[in-house]
Scaffold this active site. Structure first.
Site, PDB file in Angstrom:
ATOM      1  N   GLY A  50       0.794  -1.233   0.000  1.00 27.25           N
ATOM      2  CA  GLY A  50       0.000   0.000   0.000  1.00 27.25           C
ATOM      3  C   GLY A  50       0.820   1.273   0.000  1.00 27.25           C
ATOM      4  N   HIS A  51       2.140   1.142   0.006  1.00 29.01           N
ATOM      5  CA  HIS A  51       3.011   2.332   0.098  1.00 29.01           C
ATOM      6  C   HIS A  51       4.097   2.270  -0.965  1.00 29.01           C
ATOM      7  CE1 HIS A  51       5.855   5.216   2.039  1.00 29.01           C
ATOM      8  NE2 HIS A  51       4.746   5.741   2.513  1.00 29.01           N
ATOM      9  N   PHE A  52       3.901   2.535  -2.104  1.00 27.16           N
ATOM     10  CA  PHE A  52       2.727   3.017  -2.816  1.00 27.16           C
ATOM     11  C   PHE A  52       2.465   2.045  -3.950  1.00 27.16           C
ATOM     12  CE2 PHE A  52       4.869   6.801  -1.122  1.00 27.16           C
ATOM     13  CZ  PHE A  52       3.852   7.384  -0.414  1.00 27.16           C
ATOM     14  N   VAL A  57       7.726   1.869  -1.859  1.00 21.68           N
ATOM     15  CA  VAL A  57       8.766   2.560  -1.103  1.00 21.68           C
ATOM     16  C   VAL A  57       8.605   2.197   0.376  1.00 21.68           C
ATOM     17  CG1 VAL A  57       9.658   4.822  -0.433  1.00 21.68           C
ATOM     18  CG2 VAL A  57       8.769   4.494  -2.740  1.00 21.68           C
TER      19      VAL A  57
END
Length: 144
Positions: A50-52, A57
């Site tokens: 979810g990041h990203f 990252v």
């Protein structure tokens, strides 16, 4: 050359998957107050999902947590601290310099700044391929 494997680290730190952020301790000099840990990053890390999406990252705050855990191995291993936990209390002079992505190996280098009976301050940095990606001064308080 490994000084401490993950199973030994888990005897010292209370963290468990998915929040254990150190895979191995490769150097530890209690006299000098230094420790070096490794975190191998793969696309399978939950935070990359979810990041990203499309541009994974490692969150900077998790780099700080990795530093804190490596420091915790050293602090919790000090004579008189057996069975205690060093609790992460603050971070100062934090700098994020480069992105950390899947496939990177995070080398986490920590050195003691101040060691007291109930508190400790360390300087830590995360390094990927010889380049500093983040750094900070971290403060800990000891709990039972």
């Amino acid at each position: 050359m490994s000084v401490m494997q993950v199973t030994e680290i888990m005897k010292i730190l209370p963290h468990r998957y998915p929040f254990l952020m150190v895979d191995r301790i490769v150097e530890m000099d209690m006299e000098a107050g230094t420790v070096v840990g490794i975190k191998n990053l793969t696309m399978n890390e939950e935070f990359f999902q979810g990041h990203f999406p499309g541009n994974p990252v490692m969150p900077g705050v998790l780099q700080m947590e990795a530093m804190a855990q490596v420091a915790g191995v050293m602090l919790n291993s000090r004579a008189g601290n057996e069975g205690k936990t060093a609790y992460f209390m603050s971070m100062n002079n934090v700098k994020f310099r480069k992105m950390v992505i899947p496939g990177d190996q995070l080398r986490i280098e920590v050195e003691s700044v101040r060691l007291r009976t109930r508190m400790a301050t360390v300087y830590g940095k995360c390094v990927v391929d010889g380049a500093v990606v983040s750094e900070a001064e971290l403060t800990f308080g000891y709990g039972a």
